[in-house]
Enzyme design. Structure first.
Site, PDB file in Angstrom:
ATOM      1  CB  CYS A  73     -14.110  47.537  55.361  1.00 28.60           C
ATOM      2  SG  CYS A  73     -12.458  47.403  54.707  1.00 28.60           S
ATOM      3  CG  HIS A 134     -16.718  43.825  54.754  1.00 31.89           C
ATOM      4  ND1 HIS A 134     -15.460  44.323  54.947  1.00 31.89           N
ATOM      5  CD2 HIS A 134     -16.819  42.733  55.557  1.00 31.89           C
ATOM      6  CE1 HIS A 134     -14.821  43.587  55.827  1.00 31.89           C
ATOM      7  NE2 HIS A 134     -15.621  42.608  56.209  1.00 31.89           N
TER       8      HIS A 134
END
Ligand SMILES: *[C@@H]1O[C@H](CO)[C@@H](O)[C@H](O)[C@H]1NC(C)=O
Ligand SMILES: *[C@@H]1O[C@H](CO)[C@@H](O)[C@H](O)[C@H]1NC(C)=O
Ligand SMILES: *[C@@H]1O[C@H](CO)[C@@H](O)[C@H](O)[C@H]1NC(C)=O
Ligand SMILES: *[C@@H]1O[C@H](CO)[C@@H](O)[C@H](O)[C@H]1NC(C)=O
Length: 582
Positions: A73, A134
């Protein structure tokens, strides 16, 4: 004179007309988390129903070799937003860890990086990120928000700064279970029993103080670890609107509903000016969730339910664009940040991962299953409907494509690795501009893809491959993700070579006997890798140990510590109830 005047007027009118017709397009960029390329109807799934995404593909261009710049991610999203390999921004780990697992780390996307959102904002766009980020939050003190989406060009943010984790939902276990399972409990037990036995026989003397000391130490370590796991959701699963924390820990069950409502509001609010919406789904990462109307609806358990809810949300967005008469003037993109997380087996033994289709491996690997992701672009009138493009493309391509369409120049003070997609999508060129793509496993060059200009081959050479466990699996079940450091990989010299045009599943490596150009292909790939490496400049490591660890002074907290930072301000806004849940 009159004629000249009329002519002048006509030119003026024409130019206004052109300006209006060629007015800046809007962008709706959607990214699903950990969704496999084999999960969508339009990519061949016959049992998981995704009618809205399938419709996007029918009305737009479907990319069959769309490659995430990284199989995890944090680096994949950094590359997506900046159009650059994450190694250029320092968003890659040199150790086992490759993503942030705490909200209060000091690492994040550096401010020297330019995102497409920042450029769009400078070009007069309303910009919004709804969903997962993130890419860090604070640098030096809690609330400085130096890595916050707003610091990177988003006017509006509603979402989570970290990622959804098993721990964010009660009953789904903990990502730290692995740590617990790695405590050598048997060895400890045998050691203690042996010590007691030797003491009993009189060979050694264990004093009461020694026994107490050891128990106290073990108790403290175990207590701290339990406290850490117990408080993890409160400290790390938080939902923000703008700079404000609105829910800590967040309630996931209705999160996609709330995000969709927020996205629809954003579109309605900005329908008369150019906008860029990055809708970054928290689904279908574990802990899996779905709101009640979707629970139990798919044939594929909670995972399938989550995919169906994402598909519903996509439908809501498309319907809103239609209602606002913006379909023709909006470029819609849908992708996944990487392949499915194959190691995700729930605490009850249920498969909680997606499907890579015919491709090998999943998330955290550079086998095709880890990086070949769905890629759909729709822009009626500008892009052909139902077109399929098999050429290699990258999620980094969105950066130059968007920047150009906003009317801004591509930054020329840095290397941009993405390529403008429009000529390929519109059929003006046949070939991808990516002759080489470099596949990194964290900070290590793992493989290179070569699309020669004069042949139909797509070569892929691996310098190393992850060690799967169990050996007959295509995943790393012992470590939960595959790592990139020496102890966890096998080096290959000569590199493992595949021709994806003949062997898309990467099942049989080529040899000099089976491939006459074996050596020359590898030589070309090696020299491309050398040139690429020479073009890299050292940058601060954003995923170093110091930048990854939990720093209490950076901890965001929306109530007092005695309340464990918990709050719920979001649900007080009243439920958002989108009207057309099936
Ligand atoms: C919808 O937008 C198009 C241009 O994209 C325009 O030609 C048309 O008149 C609009 N229709 C309505 C009902 O506003
Ligand atoms: C469809 O997706 C589900 C969920 O990932 C998967 O289990 C199934 O095997 C896929 N089916 C096909 C035909 O690809
Ligand atoms: C493609 O071009 C390279 C050099 O430009 C040459 O070495 C190679 O033989 C060519 N391959 C084919 C299939 O024509
Ligand atoms: C892999 O091997 C293990 C035992 O070594 C076995 O239990 C399992 O069924 C095998 N899985 C597959 C997919 O062959």
């Amino acid at each position: 004179m009159k004629a000249v005047c009329s002519l002048f007027y006509l030119v003026l009118l024409l130019s206004r007309c052109v300006a209006q017709h060629g007015s800046k397009p809007n962008f709706v960029l959607m990214m699903v988390d950990d969704m496999g390329i084999g999960d969508l109807g339009c990519y061949g799934n016959t049992t998981l129903k995704t009618p809205n995404i399938d419709r996007l593909a029918r009305e737009g261009v479907k990319l069959t070799q769309h490659i995430a710049a990284a199989p995890l991610c944090t680096p994949s999203r950094a590359a997506f937003l900046t159009g650059r390999y994450p190694i250029r921004s320092g968003m890659v780990g040199y150790n086992r860890m490759g993503v942030y697992i705490f909200t209060s780390t000091s690492g994040g996307l550096p401010n020297s990086e330019v995102t497409f959102a920042r450029i769009a904002k400078q070009q007069g766009y309303a910009t919004s990120l709804i969903g997962k980020w993130h890419l860090g939050l604070n640098c030096e003190r809690s609330g400085d928000h130096c890595h916050h989406p707003i610091a990177h060009g988003f006017d509006h943010f509603y979402g989570i700064t970290m990622t959804n984790m098993r721990d964010c939902q009660p009953g789904h276990g903990s990502v730290f279970d692995n740590v617990y399972h790695h405590i050598p409990r048997k060895t400890l037990g045998v050691g203690l029993a042996t010590a007691a036995f030797l003491h009993y026989l009189g060979f050694v003397t264990v004093t009461r103080r020694m026994a107490l000391g050891v128990s106290a130490l073990a108790g403290t370590v175990f207590g701290l670890f339990s406290l850490f796991v117990y408080t993890y959701p409160n400290f790390n699963c938080l939902l923000m609107r703008g700079h404000e924390i609105v829910e800590q820990p967040f309630v996931s069950e209705d999160l996609t509903q709330r995000m969709t409502g927020e996205a629809v509001e954003f579109l309605e609010r900005n329908s008369d000016r150019p906008f860029l919406l990055f809708l970054s789904f928290v689904q279908v990462h574990t802990a899996l969730f779905a709101s009640p109307p979707f629970r139990g609806r798919s044939q594929h358990g909670p995972y399938g339910d989550a995919v169906m809810e994402v598909d519903w949300s996509v439908g809501q967005i498309m319907q809103t664009l239609e209602g606002l008469n913006l379909t023709e003037n909006t470029l819609v993109y849908l992708t996944s940040d990487q392949g499915p997380h194959l190691e995700e087996i729930s605490v009850h033994g249920e498969v909680h991962s997606g499907w890579s289709g015919i491709y090998k491996g999943g998330k955290s690997t550079n086998w095709e299953g880890g990086i070949r992701v769905p890629g759909i672009l729709r822009w009626p009138g500008m892009l052909p409907g139902g077109k399929i493009v098999d050429e290699p493309t990258s999620n980094m391509d969105i950066f130059p494509t968007v920047v150009k369409l906003t009317g801004a120049p591509i930054p020329n003070d840095r290397v941009i690795d993405g390529r403008d997609l429009l000529p390929l999508l519109r059929g003006q060129v046949e070939r991808s501009d990516h002759e080489f793509l470099f596949h990194y496993c964290n900070a290590y060059l793992n493989a290179v893809r070569w699309r020669p200009v004069n042949s139909s081959s797509i070569w892929k050479a691996f310098f190393f491959t992850p060690n799967f466990y169990p050996e007959n699996a295509t995943a790393c079940f012992h470590t939960f993700v595959c790592f990139c450091t020496e102890e966890y990989v096998t080096r290959h010299d000569p590199p493992l070579l595949f021709d994806l045009s003949r062997d898309p599943s990467e099942s049989v490596p080529l040899t000099p006997a089976t491939e006459p150009s074996f050596h020359s292909v590898l030589e070309t790939i090696r020299s491309a890798a050398r040139r690429h490496a020479e073009g890299l400049t050292p940058v601060p490591n954003q995923i170093s140990f110091g930048n990854l660890m939990w720093k209490p002074w950076l901890q965001p907290c929306c109530s007092s510590l005695s309340q464990l930072c918990s709050c719920d301000r979001d649900h007080q806004r009243g439920p958002q109830s989108p009207d057309s849940i099936p």
